[in-house]
Scaffold this active site. Structure first.
Site, PDB file in Angstrom:
ATOM      1  CE  LYS A 134       8.830 -13.112 -13.210  1.00  0.00           C
ATOM      2  NZ  LYS A 134       9.626 -12.680 -14.211  1.00  0.00           N
ATOM      3  N   PRO A 170      -3.651 -11.498  10.624  1.00  0.00           N
ATOM      4  CG  PRO A 170      -1.625 -12.009  11.798  1.00  0.00           C
ATOM      5  CD  PRO A 170      -2.403 -11.875  10.310  1.00  0.00           C
ATOM      6  CG  ASP A 171      -6.529  -5.815  13.776  1.00  0.00           C
ATOM      7  OD1 ASP A 171      -5.878  -5.385  14.502  1.00  0.00           O
ATOM      8  OD2 ASP A 171      -7.527  -5.525  13.027  1.00  0.00           O
ATOM      9  CE  LYS A 186      -8.833  -2.328  13.404  1.00  0.00           C
ATOM     10  NZ  LYS A 186      -7.901  -2.932  12.751  1.00  0.00           N
ATOM     11  CG  ASN A 218      -0.048  -0.119   2.523  1.00  0.00           C
ATOM     12  OD1 ASN A 218       0.469   0.796   2.816  1.00  0.00           O
ATOM     13  ND2 ASN A 218      -0.593  -1.094   3.247  1.00  0.00           N
ATOM     14  CB  ALA A 257       2.063  -0.339  10.713  1.00  0.00           C
ATOM     15  CG  PHE A 284      -2.689   6.171  13.183  1.00  0.00           C
ATOM     16  CD1 PHE A 284      -1.938   5.834  14.189  1.00  0.00           C
ATOM     17  CD2 PHE A 284      -2.487   7.365  12.337  1.00  0.00           C
ATOM     18  CE1 PHE A 284      -1.021   6.846  14.785  1.00  0.00           C
ATOM     19  CE2 PHE A 284      -1.814   8.356  13.123  1.00  0.00           C
ATOM     20  CZ  PHE A 284      -1.038   8.053  14.215  1.00  0.00           C
TER      21      PHE A 284
HETATM   22  N1  CTP Z   1      -4.168  -2.838  12.007  1.00  0.00           N
HETATM   23  C1  CTP Z   1      -3.272  -3.787  12.412  1.00  0.00           C
HETATM   24  N2  CTP Z   1      -3.324  -4.778  11.985  1.00  0.00           N
HETATM   25  C2  CTP Z   1      -4.298  -5.298  10.773  1.00  0.00           C
HETATM   26  C3  CTP Z   1      -4.978  -4.201  10.480  1.00  0.00           C
HETATM   27  C4  CTP Z   1      -4.808  -2.794  11.098  1.00  0.00           C
HETATM   28  O1  CTP Z   1      -2.765  -3.606  13.736  1.00  0.00           O
HETATM   29  N3  CTP Z   1      -4.075  -6.416  10.480  1.00  0.00           N
HETATM   30  C5  CTP Z   1      -4.245  -1.540  12.827  1.00  0.00           C
HETATM   31  C6  CTP Z   1      -3.301  -0.125  12.281  1.00  0.00           C
HETATM   32  O2  CTP Z   1      -2.309  -0.361  12.644  1.00  0.00           O
HETATM   33  C7  CTP Z   1      -4.321   0.754  12.631  1.00  0.00           C
HETATM   34  C8  CTP Z   1      -5.731   0.248  12.811  1.00  0.00           C
HETATM   35  O3  CTP Z   1      -5.392  -1.035  12.976  1.00  0.00           O
HETATM   36  O4  CTP Z   1      -3.712   1.343  13.925  1.00  0.00           O
HETATM   37  C9  CTP Z   1      -6.751   0.436  11.745  1.00  0.00           C
HETATM   38  O5  CTP Z   1      -6.125   0.344  10.446  1.00  0.00           O
HETATM   39  P1  CTP Z   1      -6.926   0.610   9.295  1.00  0.00           P
HETATM   40  O6  CTP Z   1      -6.285   0.167   8.019  1.00  0.00           O
HETATM   41  O7  CTP Z   1      -7.508   2.168   9.419  1.00  0.00           O
HETATM   42  O8  CTP Z   1      -8.179  -0.330   9.632  1.00  0.00           O
HETATM   43  P2  CTP Z   1      -8.735  -1.736   9.060  1.00  0.00           P
HETATM   44  O9  CTP Z   1      -8.449  -2.543  10.387  1.00  0.00           O
HETATM   45  O10 CTP Z   1      -7.751  -2.260   7.984  1.00  0.00           O
HETATM   46  O11 CTP Z   1     -10.142  -1.727   8.715  1.00  0.00           O
HETATM   47  P3  CTP Z   1     -10.860  -1.135   7.123  1.00  0.00           P
HETATM   48  O12 CTP Z   1      -9.835  -1.464   6.297  1.00  0.00           O
HETATM   49  O13 CTP Z   1     -12.103  -1.622   7.289  1.00  0.00           O
HETATM   50  O14 CTP Z   1     -10.982   0.328   7.411  1.00  0.00           O
END
Ligand code: CTP
Length: 413
Positions: A295, A313-314, A351, A217, A281, A333
């Site tokens: 490849k 994983p989140d 979260k 991204n 991040a 964030f």
């Molecule tokens: N984040 C994380 N792990 C992930 C996805 C997100 O730790 N797999 C954290 C990011 O670092 C940020 C927050 O979650 O602090 C929100 O990230 P964002 O991209 O805004 O949200 P998403 O969880 O991706 O939700 P959506 O794509 O539905 O907006």
């Protein structure tokens, strides 16, 4: 929350240049942050902005060459510079830089600059050829060697129709440089976050498709790295877990470089426990469900490959929901492109983090990869809307908020 500019006295010297109009905005912003501003207008500067406008905006008398050099009954010119915490020259023309470099003092502004014992910050503004001229560059080198601080100039379209370096830094950038000046001075020596372990995530993650391709991204890591830097400067013991970026490792920070979301989670878990965790991040939500060790080739006549994605994983949610050793303060964030506040409030609850820093990352904002950011800090107590600031200033303000949180917690304990 604490503001480094509160009660600071700024002496603003406005020399001649079309960018002088931006200094009006700078005055407004400085005063919004609790600083007081005294303006000195050079004769050339008075061709671009009027003493009346400046007097209205500063709420003070404006000092010009016309009478102040002989005005010993009122505040003398030496006192004018002694009475400030910082002298700012914005815009700083090629002419005033040359005079400063040579030590000339033929008018009020240059006399003040010669007489001051206070730090001086200049924001140059001039035509690109004037800026790149050997004489100006020689003067800039001399001024830097003399300890003068610089902000800008920036690259861009110029009022004269040319393009290149010479545009004055934006008011938000000058404001950030001033804020940073006071933050550094305030915290040099004193380390209010000493002994506090803070874990910060930053940058994008790269999710491999095969050994040469990946999903990514637009995150540059600038905001997360700036946060790590600001906290380290305040004495925190910072672990920065970062995805791939072009940034250099911030000073005084333990940097763990990772590629994928799963690596990032593992590195964070290894770095815990921490008192504060800040997840800045842009973690990839999905990874490609393949384990291609070679490849993927374009076979003649073969169908276009399709990619199956599986959820990553989140990291933020995992840390926020820890049952043992949960950090005292977990900050996430929210990168949104619409309904920023609404989505961010829901995201904080989903979260389980304590604060969420919401920002609009639509392409027209230029936040992703850019240097400026407008954020909203959302907590259980409500919402703070911060003005447009350089990412560095957002970082410093967030670091101060963390400090305030920790100090309040200590005083309650
Ligand atoms: N984040 C994380 N792990 C992930 C996805 C997100 O730790 N797999 C954290 C990011 O670092 C940020 C927050 O979650 O602090 C929100 O990230 P964002 O991209 O805004 O949200 P998403 O969880 O991706 O939700 P959506 O794509 O539905 O907006």
């Amino acid at each position: 929350m604490a503001d480094a500019l509160q009660n600071r006295r700024i002496l603003l010297i406005i020399s001649g240049g079309i960018a002088a109009y931006k200094s009006l905005e700078l005055i407004r912003r400085l005063r919004d942050h609790g600083a007081s501003v005294r303006a000195v207008l050079t004769e050339a500067g008075s061709k671009f902005v009027t003493p009346l406008t400046l007097a209205t905006l500063t709420g003070d008398k404006v000092y010009t060459d016309l009478f102040d050099l002989t005005d010993t009954a009122a505040i003398g010119h030496i006192e004018l510079s002694r009475d400030a915490d910082l002298v700012v020259v914005a815009p700083a023309s090629a002419d005033i830089l040359a005079k400063m470099s040579a030590g000339l003092g033929g008018d009020l502004a240059t006399t003040l600059l010669l007489a001051t014992d206070k730090p001086v910050l200049v924001a140059p503004a001039m035509n690109v050829r004037m800026w790149t001229h050997r004489a100006t560059q020689r003067n800039v080198e001399q001024l830097m060697a003399d300890g003068i601080h610089f902000v800008g100039p920036n690259d861009g379209d110029m009022a004269c129709g040319e393009f290149g370096p010479g545009r004055m830094a934006e008011p938000a950038e000058i404001l950030a440089a001033i804020t940073q000046h006071f933050s550094e001075n305030e915290f040099s020596g004193a380390k209010p976050l000493a002994g506090v372990h803070v874990l910060v995530t930053s940058g994008p993650t790269h999710e491999p498709i095969d050994p040469v391709r990946y999903l990514a991204n637009r995150s540059s890591g600038k905001q997360g790295h700036a946060i790590a830097t600001a906290l380290a400067r305040m004495g925190a013991n910072v672990t920065l877990v970062s995805g791939p970026t072009n940034l250099t490792a911030p000073a005084g920070v333990t940097l763990k470089r990772v590629e994928t979301a799963r690596d990032m989670l593992a590195a964070c878990q290894a770095a815990l426990p921490a008192q504060v965790v800040i997840c800045a991040a842009a973690v990839a939500d999905w990874r490609v469900d393949v384990d291609a060790t070679q490849k993927i080739k374009k076979e003649a006549g073969a169908a276009t490959p399709s990619l199956t994605l599986v959820e990553n994983p989140d990291i933020l949610a995992t840390i926020s929901k820890l049952k043992t050793n949960r950090p005292d303060l977990v900050i996430g964030f929210a990168a949104e492109t619409e309904k920023v506040i609404e989505h961010a409030i829901a995201k904080r609850l989903r979260k389980g983090c304590d604060w969420i820093v919401a920002n609009d990352v639509s392409p027209e904002t230029g936040v992703m990869g850019g240097d400026l950011n407008t954020v909203h800090l959302i907590s259980a107590d409500g919402q703070e809307d911060w003005p447009l600031l350089p990412k560095q200033a957002v970082a410093e303000r967030l670091a101060r908020s963390v400090l305030t949180y920790i100090q309040n917690k200590k005083s309650k304990a």
